[in-house]
Scaffold this active site. Structure first.
Site, PDB file in Angstrom:
ATOM      1  N   ASN A  36      85.299  48.922  85.803  1.00  0.00           N
ATOM      2  CA  ASN A  36      84.342  49.600  86.678  1.00  0.00           C
ATOM      3  C   ASN A  36      84.020  48.765  87.925  1.00  0.00           C
ATOM      4  O   ASN A  36      83.585  47.621  87.808  1.00  0.00           O
ATOM      5  CB  ASN A  36      83.042  49.886  85.904  1.00  0.00           C
ATOM      6  N   HIS A 121      72.818  57.155  74.070  1.00  0.00           N
ATOM      7  CA  HIS A 121      71.990  56.514  75.095  1.00  0.00           C
ATOM      8  C   HIS A 121      70.852  57.426  75.523  1.00  0.00           C
ATOM      9  O   HIS A 121      71.056  58.350  76.304  1.00  0.00           O
ATOM     10  CB  HIS A 121      72.856  56.224  76.328  1.00  0.00           C
ATOM     11  N   ARG A 146      70.152  54.156  71.458  1.00  0.00           N
ATOM     12  CA  ARG A 146      69.700  53.119  72.370  1.00  0.00           C
ATOM     13  C   ARG A 146      68.630  53.708  73.254  1.00  0.00           C
ATOM     14  O   ARG A 146      68.772  54.856  73.716  1.00  0.00           O
ATOM     15  CB  ARG A 146      70.870  52.613  73.237  1.00  0.00           C
ATOM     16  N   TYR A 158      68.055  49.032  84.912  1.00  0.00           N
ATOM     17  CA  TYR A 158      69.319  49.344  84.251  1.00  0.00           C
ATOM     18  C   TYR A 158      69.117  50.440  83.209  1.00  0.00           C
ATOM     19  O   TYR A 158      68.097  50.486  82.523  1.00  0.00           O
ATOM     20  CB  TYR A 158      69.900  48.100  83.543  1.00  0.00           C
ATOM     21  N   ASP A 209      69.149  47.349  75.396  1.00  0.00           N
ATOM     22  CA  ASP A 209      70.047  46.494  76.181  1.00  0.00           C
ATOM     23  C   ASP A 209      69.239  45.787  77.271  1.00  0.00           C
ATOM     24  O   ASP A 209      68.728  46.438  78.179  1.00  0.00           O
ATOM     25  CB  ASP A 209      71.129  47.390  76.823  1.00  0.00           C
ATOM     26  N   HIS A 211      70.540  43.678  79.238  1.00  0.00           N
ATOM     27  CA  HIS A 211      71.538  43.645  80.314  1.00  0.00           C
ATOM     28  C   HIS A 211      71.552  42.350  81.100  1.00  0.00           C
ATOM     29  O   HIS A 211      71.494  42.351  82.345  1.00  0.00           O
ATOM     30  CB  HIS A 211      71.306  44.842  81.250  1.00  0.00           C
ATOM     31  N   GLU A 235      70.528  43.718  72.953  1.00  0.00           N
ATOM     32  CA  GLU A 235      71.852  43.469  73.541  1.00  0.00           C
ATOM     33  C   GLU A 235      71.768  42.682  74.826  1.00  0.00           C
ATOM     34  O   GLU A 235      70.852  42.860  75.630  1.00  0.00           O
ATOM     35  CB  GLU A 235      72.521  44.807  73.819  1.00  0.00           C
ATOM     36  N   GLU A 261      80.279  42.714  75.777  1.00  0.00           N
ATOM     37  CA  GLU A 261      81.003  43.790  76.472  1.00  0.00           C
ATOM     38  C   GLU A 261      81.734  43.285  77.710  1.00  0.00           C
ATOM     39  O   GLU A 261      82.708  43.879  78.130  1.00  0.00           O
ATOM     40  CB  GLU A 261      80.063  44.930  76.845  1.00  0.00           C
ATOM     41  N   ARG A 282      80.524  42.636  70.847  1.00  0.00           N
ATOM     42  CA  ARG A 282      80.676  43.905  71.556  1.00  0.00           C
ATOM     43  C   ARG A 282      81.991  44.023  72.318  1.00  0.00           C
ATOM     44  O   ARG A 282      82.177  44.942  73.114  1.00  0.00           O
ATOM     45  CB  ARG A 282      79.524  44.072  72.556  1.00  0.00           C
ATOM     46  N   HIS A 311      81.651  48.058  72.877  1.00  0.00           N
ATOM     47  CA  HIS A 311      81.213  48.747  74.091  1.00  0.00           C
ATOM     48  C   HIS A 311      81.940  50.094  74.167  1.00  0.00           C
ATOM     49  O   HIS A 311      83.115  50.190  73.818  1.00  0.00           O
ATOM     50  CB  HIS A 311      81.596  47.855  75.267  1.00  0.00           C
ATOM     51  N   ASP A 315      82.282  54.505  81.542  1.00  0.00           N
ATOM     52  CA  ASP A 315      83.340  53.974  82.410  1.00  0.00           C
ATOM     53  C   ASP A 315      84.510  53.394  81.631  1.00  0.00           C
ATOM     54  O   ASP A 315      85.414  52.783  82.213  1.00  0.00           O
ATOM     55  CB  ASP A 315      82.769  52.926  83.383  1.00  0.00           C
ATOM     56  N   GLU A 338      79.463  52.192  70.258  1.00  0.00           N
ATOM     57  CA  GLU A 338      78.739  52.845  71.355  1.00  0.00           C
ATOM     58  C   GLU A 338      79.493  54.107  71.751  1.00  0.00           C
ATOM     59  O   GLU A 338      80.730  54.095  71.872  1.00  0.00           O
ATOM     60  CB  GLU A 338      78.639  51.905  72.550  1.00  0.00           C
ATOM     61  N   TRP A 401      72.629  42.056  87.285  1.00  0.00           N
ATOM     62  CA  TRP A 401      72.330  43.501  87.203  1.00  0.00           C
ATOM     63  C   TRP A 401      72.376  43.967  85.763  1.00  0.00           C
ATOM     64  O   TRP A 401      73.205  43.498  84.990  1.00  0.00           O
ATOM     65  CB  TRP A 401      73.342  44.314  88.019  1.00  0.00           C
TER      66      TRP A 401
HETATM   67  C1  CS2 Z   1      76.105  48.935  79.364  1.00  0.00           C
HETATM   68  C2  CS2 Z   1      77.097  49.587  80.283  1.00  0.00           C
HETATM   69  O1  CS2 Z   1      76.944  50.433  77.765  1.00  0.00           O
HETATM   70  C3  CS2 Z   1      76.321  49.369  77.943  1.00  0.00           C
HETATM   71  O2  CS2 Z   1      75.867  48.651  77.042  1.00  0.00           O
HETATM   72  O3  CS2 Z   1      75.970  47.571  79.454  1.00  0.00           O
HETATM   73  O4  CS2 Z   1      76.500  50.755  80.741  1.00  0.00           O
HETATM   74  C4  CS2 Z   1      77.543  48.759  81.466  1.00  0.00           C
HETATM   75  O5  CS2 Z   1      76.456  48.565  82.322  1.00  0.00           O
HETATM   76  C5  CS2 Z   1      78.665  49.505  82.185  1.00  0.00           C
HETATM   77  O6  CS2 Z   1      79.716  49.703  81.289  1.00  0.00           O
HETATM   78  C6  CS2 Z   1      79.150  48.736  83.394  1.00  0.00           C
HETATM   79  O7  CS2 Z   1      80.220  49.425  83.985  1.00  0.00           O
HETATM   80 MG    MG Z   2      75.409  46.719  77.599  1.00  0.00          MG
END
Ligand code: CS2
Ligand code: MG
Length: 401
Positions: A36, A121, A146, A158, A209, A211, A235, A261, A282, A311, A315, A338, A401
């Site tokens: 991504n 999600h 989640r 996020y 998450d 993040h 996470e 991930e 992950r 993960h 994407d 996930e 991010w």
């Molecule tokens: C995230 C993702 O799925 C998750 O746990 O961390 O949404 C991640 O931000 C994206 O795959 C980034 O492209």
């Molecule tokens: Mg994540």
């Protein structure tokens, strides 16, 4: 089984994907190569450097080709290299299973369970919005959900989707700028899960998450503040380049931890696993070297009672989702998968046999991965460059991010 043709297909049905197609003896295998925000780097790595090396090779020699591409590049590891190798590896596994007319999981040791628990999600602009979103996933039959919410005082954060069941953070033209306050977050997050446990009780698995946004001691404080809400996992609590930083979190909280991930080899998580600093790893098929390497990571994790939690964001293409489900069905130390759904346009370009039922998924019984790509339809969705967001603290300092 000589490889006679290899194709890199770049398309953008709802979002950008890179797919590798390897042909041998008149059949083909598929691999996801999507990274991504940097998709064309992997497409070029494959087209300009790897594809010429594959023509004429024996498609059955999966491990040898993996080692050839890993050691042969000299420059090792990294998300671009390992996503390219992953795509080749996945396509060769797909090809082998198709040539033997069996679903891939049968070649990975067969099924270790009847189906694969997945998590969805749920997100909302605020606590009550998020409660409604979680309720929707409960109604759909999810056993694991989640929860991500907008944070009072922050204009963006996020994980809060733009509606619908899929979450796409990347935006066209330039990286969106998010703003962040750890203080606002740490004050807010226990309130979110207190409300969710009050509404839904103790049974549903709740995940969250962070993040990559906290320091280790901040992550320890958040983990401690969530203990009474017994999360399934917290996470990416802190950036994991420094694996030993998880020791600090582990010393202070029993909230289960998940990470990986963005890892792309076993070396990224070796210490985390061997010191049991995490509970779930992950790593994914598409970004961690394919099915062959993911199995090696899972085997190491099994020794230390660390379970998998791959993960599975929007994407990662349906090709990766299918491969993940075959892996998940078979691997002994499976934890959870996930499952961030794809947009209808994506599903149309990538018809697949996998299915969701009452909180669980199964890859289906079709030979190989059980996923295809409609190249004519894919051609109708050109690549359109997009960027993941960047994140700055309220004072403008660049953050994770
Ligand atoms: C995230 C993702 O799925 C998750 O746990 O961390 O949404 C991640 O931000 C994206 O795959 C980034 O492209
Ligand atoms: Mg994540």
């Amino acid at each position: 089984m000589k490889i006679t043709d290899v194709k890199v297909i770049v398309c953008g049905p709802a979002r950008n994907f890179v797919t590798l197609k390897i042909v041998a003896d008149g059949i083909y295998g598929l691999g996801d190569a999507t990274l991504n925000g940097r998709e064309l780097s992997v497409a070029s790595y494959l087209t300009d450097h790897v594809v010429p090396l594959l023509i004429g090779r024996d498609a059955r020699r999966i491990e040898d080709i993996w080692q050839y591409l890993y050691k042969g590049a000299y420059w090792r590891r990294g998300p671009v290299t390992m996503s390219a190798i992953a795509a080749v590896d996945t396509a060769l596994w797909d090809l082998k299973a198709k040539s033997l007319n069996v679903p891939l999981y049968q070649l990975l040791g067969g099924a270790s369970r009847d189906a694969v628990m997945v998590y969805g999600h749920a997100s909302g602009a605020d606590v009550e919005d998020t409660v409604k979103a979680v309720a929707h996933y409960v109604e759909l039959g999810y056993k694991a959900i989640r929860a991500q919410s907008g944070i009072p005082g922050l204009t963006s954060t996020y994980g809060v989707g733009r509606g619908g069941m899929f979450y796409e953070p990347a935006e066209k033209k330039a990286p969106p700028e998010n703003s962040w306050s750890t203080e606002h977050y740490m004050t807010f997050i226990p309130k979110l899960f207190e409300r969710l446990r009050k509404e839904f009780g103790p049974e549903v698995h709740l995940l969250h998450d962070a993040h990559h946004r906290l320091t280790p001691i901040e992550a320890a404080r958040v983990g401690k503040s969530l203990e009474s809400y017994h999360l399934f996992w917290l996470e990416d609590p802190t950036p994991a380049e420094l694996q030993e930083s998880f020791r600090l979190i582990r010393q202070h909280t029993t909230t289960p931890l998940a990470v990986g991930e963005i890892f792309n080899t076993i070396f990224d998580c070796q210490q985390l696993i061997e010191e049991q600093l995490i509970d779930y790893i992950r790593t994914t098929v598409v970004h961690a070297g394919g099915i062959s390497h993911l199995r090696k990571i899972a085997n190491l994790a099994e020794m230390y009672q660390v379970r998998t939690g791959s993960h599975g964001a929007t994407d990662l293409s349906p090709v990766c989702m299918a491969a993940a489900l075959h892996f998940d069905l078979s691997v002994h130390n499976f934890g959870v998968q996930e499952y961030m759904r794809h947009a209808p346009e994506t599903d149309a370009v990538f018809p697949h046999a996998y299915y969701f039922e009452n909180g669980f998924m199964h890859p289906g019984e079709k030979p190989g991965l059980g996923v295809d790509i409609d190249e004519a339809l894919a051609a109708k969705y050109p690549y359109d460059r997009a960027y993941l967001p960047v994140n700055r603290k309220l004072d403008g300092t660049m953050h994770n991010w």
